[in-house]
Scaffold this active site. Structure first.
Site, PDB file in Angstrom:
ATOM      1  CG  ASN A  23      -2.082  -0.900   1.006  1.00  0.00           C
ATOM      2  OD1 ASN A  23      -2.203  -1.706   0.066  1.00  0.00           O
ATOM      3  ND2 ASN A  23      -2.787  -1.113   1.931  1.00  0.00           N
ATOM      4  NE  ARG A  93     -11.138   1.413  -4.489  1.00  0.00           N
ATOM      5  CZ  ARG A  93     -12.014   2.249  -4.747  1.00  0.00           C
ATOM      6  NH1 ARG A  93     -12.714   2.129  -5.641  1.00  0.00           N
ATOM      7  NH2 ARG A  93     -11.895   3.370  -4.288  1.00  0.00           N
ATOM      8  CB  CYS A 117     -12.883  -4.883  -5.028  1.00  0.00           C
ATOM      9  SG  CYS A 117     -12.809  -4.428  -3.580  1.00  0.00           S
ATOM     10  NE  ARG A 122     -11.698  -0.624  -1.840  1.00  0.00           N
ATOM     11  CZ  ARG A 122     -10.554  -1.415  -1.692  1.00  0.00           C
ATOM     12  NH1 ARG A 122     -10.619  -2.712  -2.025  1.00  0.00           N
ATOM     13  NH2 ARG A 122      -9.507  -0.980  -1.280  1.00  0.00           N
ATOM     14  N   PRO A 123     -16.690   3.494  -3.795  1.00  0.00           N
ATOM     15  CG  PRO A 123     -18.106   4.936  -2.926  1.00  0.00           C
ATOM     16  CD  PRO A 123     -17.464   3.588  -2.862  1.00  0.00           C
ATOM     17  CB  ILE A 124     -13.514   7.111  -7.114  1.00  0.00           C
ATOM     18  CG1 ILE A 124     -14.548   7.497  -8.351  1.00  0.00           C
ATOM     19  CG2 ILE A 124     -12.636   6.011  -7.124  1.00  0.00           C
ATOM     20  CD1 ILE A 124     -13.901   7.519  -9.706  1.00  0.00           C
ATOM     21  CG  ASP A 125     -18.125   9.583  -2.814  1.00  0.00           C
ATOM     22  OD1 ASP A 125     -17.440   8.579  -2.989  1.00  0.00           O
ATOM     23  OD2 ASP A 125     -18.721   9.951  -2.115  1.00  0.00           O
ATOM     24  CG  ASP A 305      -5.938  -3.644   4.455  1.00  0.00           C
ATOM     25  OD1 ASP A 305      -7.216  -3.789   4.299  1.00  0.00           O
ATOM     26  OD2 ASP A 305      -4.995  -3.016   3.896  1.00  0.00           O
ATOM     27  NE  ARG A 397      -5.115  -7.560  -5.822  1.00  0.00           N
ATOM     28  CZ  ARG A 397      -5.967  -7.069  -5.115  1.00  0.00           C
ATOM     29  NH1 ARG A 397      -6.862  -7.692  -4.547  1.00  0.00           N
ATOM     30  NH2 ARG A 397      -5.693  -5.783  -4.424  1.00  0.00           N
TER      31      ARG A 397
HETATM   32  C1  UD1 Z   1      -6.725   1.507   1.172  1.00  0.00           C
HETATM   33  C2  UD1 Z   1      -5.578   0.345   1.048  1.00  0.00           C
HETATM   34  C3  UD1 Z   1      -6.679  -0.705   1.308  1.00  0.00           C
HETATM   35  C4  UD1 Z   1      -7.232  -0.644   2.875  1.00  0.00           C
HETATM   36  C5  UD1 Z   1      -8.166   0.583   2.724  1.00  0.00           C
HETATM   37  C6  UD1 Z   1      -8.556   1.158   4.104  1.00  0.00           C
HETATM   38  C7  UD1 Z   1      -4.112   0.833  -0.959  1.00  0.00           C
HETATM   39  C8  UD1 Z   1      -3.825   0.598  -2.184  1.00  0.00           C
HETATM   40  N1  UD1 Z   1      -5.294   0.161  -0.440  1.00  0.00           N
HETATM   41  O1  UD1 Z   1      -7.719   1.612   0.069  1.00  0.00           O
HETATM   42  O2  UD1 Z   1      -5.829  -1.902   1.691  1.00  0.00           O
HETATM   43  O3  UD1 Z   1      -8.161  -1.512   3.026  1.00  0.00           O
HETATM   44  O4  UD1 Z   1      -7.087   1.652   2.427  1.00  0.00           O
HETATM   45  O5  UD1 Z   1      -7.371   1.121   5.233  1.00  0.00           O
HETATM   46  O6  UD1 Z   1      -3.848   1.594  -0.053  1.00  0.00           O
HETATM   47  N2  UD1 Z   1     -14.891   5.459  -0.083  1.00  0.00           N
HETATM   48  C9  UD1 Z   1     -15.927   6.180  -0.401  1.00  0.00           C
HETATM   49  N3  UD1 Z   1     -15.880   6.946  -1.326  1.00  0.00           N
HETATM   50  C10 UD1 Z   1     -14.391   7.280  -1.802  1.00  0.00           C
HETATM   51  C11 UD1 Z   1     -13.203   6.669  -1.142  1.00  0.00           C
HETATM   52  C12 UD1 Z   1     -13.749   5.660  -0.475  1.00  0.00           C
HETATM   53  O7  UD1 Z   1     -17.146   6.097   0.148  1.00  0.00           O
HETATM   54  O8  UD1 Z   1     -13.982   8.085  -2.729  1.00  0.00           O
HETATM   55  C13 UD1 Z   1     -15.093   4.595   1.140  1.00  0.00           C
HETATM   56  C14 UD1 Z   1     -14.864   3.065   0.568  1.00  0.00           C
HETATM   57  O9  UD1 Z   1     -15.884   2.406  -0.091  1.00  0.00           O
HETATM   58  C15 UD1 Z   1     -14.303   2.284   1.744  1.00  0.00           C
HETATM   59  C16 UD1 Z   1     -13.821   3.500   2.884  1.00  0.00           C
HETATM   60  O10 UD1 Z   1     -14.248   4.707   2.352  1.00  0.00           O
HETATM   61  O11 UD1 Z   1     -15.702   1.927   2.461  1.00  0.00           O
HETATM   62  C17 UD1 Z   1     -12.238   3.580   3.060  1.00  0.00           C
HETATM   63  O12 UD1 Z   1     -11.858   3.335   1.593  1.00  0.00           O
HETATM   64  P1  UD1 Z   1     -10.148   4.032   1.581  1.00  0.00           P
HETATM   65  O13 UD1 Z   1      -9.442   4.501   2.607  1.00  0.00           O
HETATM   66  O14 UD1 Z   1     -10.484   5.106   0.331  1.00  0.00           O
HETATM   67  O15 UD1 Z   1      -9.630   2.642   0.870  1.00  0.00           O
HETATM   68  P2  UD1 Z   1      -8.557   2.729  -0.345  1.00  0.00           P
HETATM   69  O16 UD1 Z   1      -7.738   3.869  -0.521  1.00  0.00           O
HETATM   70  O17 UD1 Z   1      -9.556   2.018  -1.420  1.00  0.00           O
END
Ligand code: UD1
Length: 415
Positions: A23, A93, A117, A122-125, A305, A397
């Site tokens: 990560n 992702r 996934c 896991r949205p990107i908003d 994790d 992975r």
């Molecule tokens: C990263 C880690 C992943 C870890 C996670 C939480 C990497 C490559 N991956 O994933 O191993 O499990 O942090 O510690 O570093 N969310 C939204 N909108 C967004 C972004 C996130 O709703 O735009 C939500 C996600 O759906 C989830 C939560 O926020 O429920 C946490 O996500 P996030 O901290 O963004 O995780 P990642 O960066 O995807």
């Protein structure tokens, strides 16, 4: 079907070194897109996700290759391309990490929507709202996110949730903005600090990383630099649990115990004997440990994790444990497979109640996601008889030769 075969019931003893963090390596590689000239990353783990990110960099016009000794050399001398290939973003992702660097460097990026996934939607908003505050406009069409910016400007960015990916994407883009960006409610994970340290060596001006408020003063350019990837706290934690669950004594070296503090605290609470030094941590199981309760939270809370591996540990604890998964909505799939090995687990939406049993039984089980893979291996190490574990692609992975590392401390694992 390729699988791993584990003959359980052998206590593990010895010392094993953790690799660099997945990560951290992934955003560091993405950040190199913004840096002119050559960069070298060391302590890079050999993982499928890292190789996917290397393919992504090469597809975008940057030469990046893994060399012997866990070293990745990146040469960024040509014009960077704008369009991230669909197959690489859908394979992983974290490929979306290229969005911020690409749009900041070139003013335009077209990146496929990463989609959900198995562990959640896991949205990107939050990434997109953060980008908007820097003047980056987006549109979503035909499955692609198009990002455009005429003049990238620093601004205040309040994240509605401390998303790790959104903090990293916005922090990277803000490095090349005009003026100052302040990210509030930023994620505080050690991998974000590692990324900020790499960017600062390349000429960025970031302060406050590791806290919930990160300030970035924009600079005109970033130049290639060298950096060692921080140690993988999740792999280190998984190896430590292997020592604990088998009733052995294991030391994990090349790690930062401070980064594993939330997990170590819970292991101590369960009655395990924990030792720590500057770059090592150890565990010793004296008799049967007890059940504990925990909730997954953003750092410095208990990491999601590590939830699956900790659940495996608690299946054979003395007494009952309750886990609340607060980060991802569907991250208990490993529980069903653990139950096939004799674990007693009740699931209710975000909660799992685990009634410890004296023994697990070897079984055929399937890995559903990366950390579930580690949990099933851990269960296999303590189960009576042979476990056949399938679905290794998930494990590869994110773990750099976990079976080999476990073999080195006495596990009976064949593939
Ligand atoms: C990263 C880690 C992943 C870890 C996670 C939480 C990497 C490559 N991956 O994933 O191993 O499990 O942090 O510690 O570093 N969310 C939204 N909108 C967004 C972004 C996130 O709703 O735009 C939500 C996600 O759906 C989830 C939560 O926020 O429920 C946490 O996500 P996030 O901290 O963004 O995780 P990642 O960066 O995807």
């Amino acid at each position: 079907m390729t699988g791993l075969f584990i003959d359980g019931g052998v206590p593990l003893f010895g010392s094993v070194a953790a690799s660099g963090a997945k990560n951290a390596a992934l955003p560091l590689l993405a950040a190199s897109l913004m840096m002119n000239g050559s960069s070298t990353l060391t302590n890079v783990p050999h993982l499928m996700d890292v190789f996917t990110m290397l393919k992504m960099l090469n597809a975008l016009g940057v030469r990046a290759e893994m060399q012997p000794g866990n070293r990745v050399v990146i040469n960024n001398t040509k014009k960077v391309k704008h369009i991230a290939p669909y197959d690489l973003v859908t394979a992983m992702r974290a490929s979306f990490f290229v969005a911020g660097p690409l749009v900041a460097k070139t003013g335009f990026a077209k990146v496929p929507l990463p989609g959900g996934c198995s562990i959640g939607s896991r949205p990107i908003d939050i990434h997109l709202k953060g980008f908007e505050r820097l003047g980056i406009q987006h549109s979503i069409e035909h499955g692609f996110v198009e990002l455009k910016v005429k003049s990238l400007r620093g601004n205040s960015v309040h994240l509605e949730f401390p998303s790790v990916g959104a903090t990293e994407n916005v922090m990277m883009a803000a490095c090349l903005a005009e003026g100052t960006t302040v990210i509030e409610n930023a994620a505080r994970e050690p991998e974000i600090t590692d990324l900020a340290n790499f960017l600062n060596k390349a000429g960025a001006k970031i302060i406050g990383h590791g806290s919930a408020c990160i300030t970035i003063q924009g600079v005109a350019e970033l130049n290639g630099t060298d950096h060692p990837v921080v140690s993988d706290r999740i792999e280190a934690g998984s190896l430590l649990i292997a020592g604990a669950i088998t009733g052995g004594e294991v030391t994990v070296t090349n790690c930062v115990p401070e980064h594993s503090a939330p997990m170590l605290e819970k292991m101590r609470e369960a009655g395990l004997v924990i030792g720590i030094g500057p770059d090592w941590m150890s565990v010793k199981a004296e008799g049967r440990y007890t059940g504990i309760d925990f909730e997954t939270l953003p750092f410095p809370g208990f990491p999601t994790d590590m939830q699956a591996q900790m659940m495996a540990l608690l299946t054979v604890a003395n007494g009952t444990s309750i886990i609340k998964e607060s980060i991802f909505e569907n991250r208990f799939m490993h529980a069903h497979e653990l139950m096939r090995m004799g674990a007693k687990i009740k699931l209710d939406n975000r909660h799992a109640v685990i009634s410890g049993v004296p023994k697990l039984a070897g079984a055929e089980v399937k890995i559903t996601d990366l950390r579930a893979g580690a949990a099933l291996i851990l269960a296999g190490l303590v189960a009576d008889g042979r476990s056949n574990i399938y679905g290794l692609k998930h494990l590869r992975r994110g773990y750099d030769d976990l079976p080999g590392k476990l073999r080195s401390i006495g596990a009976r694992i064949t593939d």
